[in-house]
Design a protein around this motif. Structure first.
Motif, short mmCIF file in Angstrom:
data_model
loop_
_atom_site.label_atom_id
_atom_site.label_comp_id
_atom_site.label_asym_id
_atom_site.label_seq_id
_atom_site.Cartn_x
_atom_site.Cartn_y
_atom_site.Cartn_z
N UNK A 149 0.85 -1.19 0.00
CA UNK A 149 0.00 0.00 0.00
C UNK A 149 0.89 1.24 0.00
N UNK A 150 0.34 2.36 -0.45
CA UNK A 150 1.09 3.60 -0.51
C UNK A 150 1.59 4.00 0.88
N UNK A 151 2.87 4.34 0.96
CA UNK A 151 3.46 4.75 2.24
C UNK A 151 4.02 3.62 3.06
N UNK A 152 3.81 2.37 2.63
CA UNK A 152 4.33 1.20 3.35
C UNK A 152 5.61 0.73 2.66
N UNK A 153 6.67 0.55 3.43
CA UNK A 153 7.96 0.16 2.87
C UNK A 153 8.41 -1.24 3.31
N UNK A 154 7.65 -1.84 4.22
CA UNK A 154 8.04 -3.13 4.79
C UNK A 154 7.19 -4.26 4.23
N UNK A 155 7.85 -5.27 3.67
CA UNK A 155 7.14 -6.44 3.17
C UNK A 155 6.70 -7.32 4.34
N UNK A 156 5.64 -8.12 4.16
CA UNK A 156 5.13 -8.92 5.28
C UNK A 156 6.16 -9.85 5.89
N UNK A 157 7.03 -10.44 5.06
CA UNK A 157 8.03 -11.38 5.58
C UNK A 157 9.13 -10.68 6.38
N UNK A 158 9.21 -9.35 6.27
CA UNK A 158 10.18 -8.59 7.05
C UNK A 158 9.56 -7.96 8.29
N UNK A 159 8.24 -8.09 8.44
CA UNK A 159 7.55 -7.43 9.55
C UNK A 159 7.66 -8.25 10.83
N UNK A 160 7.34 -7.61 11.94
CA UNK A 160 7.42 -8.28 13.24
C UNK A 160 6.30 -9.30 13.41
N UNK A 161 5.09 -8.96 12.96
CA UNK A 161 3.95 -9.87 13.10
C UNK A 161 2.96 -9.59 11.98
N UNK A 162 2.95 -10.47 10.97
CA UNK A 162 2.08 -10.27 9.81
C UNK A 162 0.76 -11.02 9.99
N UNK A 163 -0.33 -10.35 9.62
CA UNK A 163 -1.67 -10.90 9.73
C UNK A 163 -2.30 -10.94 8.34
N UNK A 164 -3.10 -11.99 8.08
CA UNK A 164 -3.72 -12.15 6.76
C UNK A 164 -5.23 -12.22 6.89
N UNK A 165 -5.93 -11.54 5.99
CA UNK A 165 -7.39 -11.62 5.90
C UNK A 165 -7.74 -11.58 4.42
N UNK A 166 -8.74 -12.36 4.01
CA UNK A 166 -9.07 -12.39 2.58
C UNK A 166 -10.56 -12.24 2.33
#
Length: 249
Positions: A117-134
């Motif tokens: 998303x605009x303004x986000x520079x961190x990919x999910x695999x680099x984040x501290x705690x990634x959450x998924x919703x679909x």
């Protein structure tokens, strides 16, 4: 050496001994070509009708594999999420495999399917705690925005999966009220979205995105599209213990 593939097909027979599963048929075919169990690298499973994927070996087939492990200790079992074969889960000795990018169970997707998303520079695999919703996210109404807000509060990075028009047509008979690109654009502009998984599979599968939590509402997407209860699209994250069901509006 050269990789060899041996195909097996499930054969249904009405006998006390049961049917012959595709897994055992494939192993038998390899043995008929004088291949030893020590040469067995991976056993891949798939439902050609795409109704039961990801499909894991039955208890009888698992017993067969356990007998072969003295010769091949780490036989991998690979289950695809669909006949497109672009998403899969893997088990070794009955244990779901995790990504090296994450300490816990995590998710995999085709590289290049994610958009930040605009303004986000961190990919999910680099984040501290990634959450998924679909979901489909048609019209992005109040109840959907509520799920996004709750999901975002469960971690540091929210990956939002969006089903393609083709996936929606396959999963239910109703009309597609908004095209994929319209739904994608709206989700990318939502303030809770960190990244988007385009053309997300209907059933959540093992991935390398580093996902540590999967969120769904008490009113599931299956109910939302008016689909009859069937295969649980959240079977894998439920099995991994990373699925959280939150109250829907």
């Amino acid at each position: 050496g050269t990789l060899e593939a041996h195909r097996g097909m499930n054969t249904e027979v009405s006998l006390p001994a049961g049917s012959l599963c595709a897994e055992r048929a494939a192993i038998g075919r390899a043995a008929s070509d004088f291949r030893s169990a020590s040469e067995l690298v991976v056993l891949a499973t798939a439902d050609p009708t795409d109704k039961l994927n990801p499909l894991w070996p039955c208890e009888v087939c698992q017993s067969w594999l356990s007998k072969l492990r003295s010769q091949s200790p780490e036989i991998s079992v690979l289950a695809v999420s669909s006949i497109a074969c672009d998403n899969f889960a893997m088990k070794i000795n009955g244990e779901i495999q995790t990504s090296a990018a994450s300490a816990g169970p995590c998710l995999w997707s085709v590289e290049g399917a994610e958009t930040l998303a605009e303004g986000v520079n961190e990919w999910p695999w680099d984040s501290e705690f990634a959450v998924y919703v679909d979901g489909a996210w048609t019209f992005l109404h109040e109840a959907q925005q509520h799920i996004l807000k709750v999901a975002r509060g469960c971690g540091t990075h929210l990956v939002v999966g969006i089903h393609s028009d083709d996936t929606l047509r396959k999963e239910f008979d109703g009309p597609i009220f908004e095209k994929f690109e319209t739904r994608l654009s709206r989700i990318l502009q939502n303030r809770h979205t960190s990244s988007v998984l385009r053309n997300a599979p209907w059933s959540v599968t093992q991935t390398e995105l580093g996902i540590q939590r999967v969120i769904t509402g008490t009113i599931s997407k299956t109910q939302d599209v008016g689909k009859e209860p069937g295969t649980d699209p959240y079977c894998l994250p439920r099995e991994l213990g990373i699925l959280e069901v939150v109250p829907s509006l």
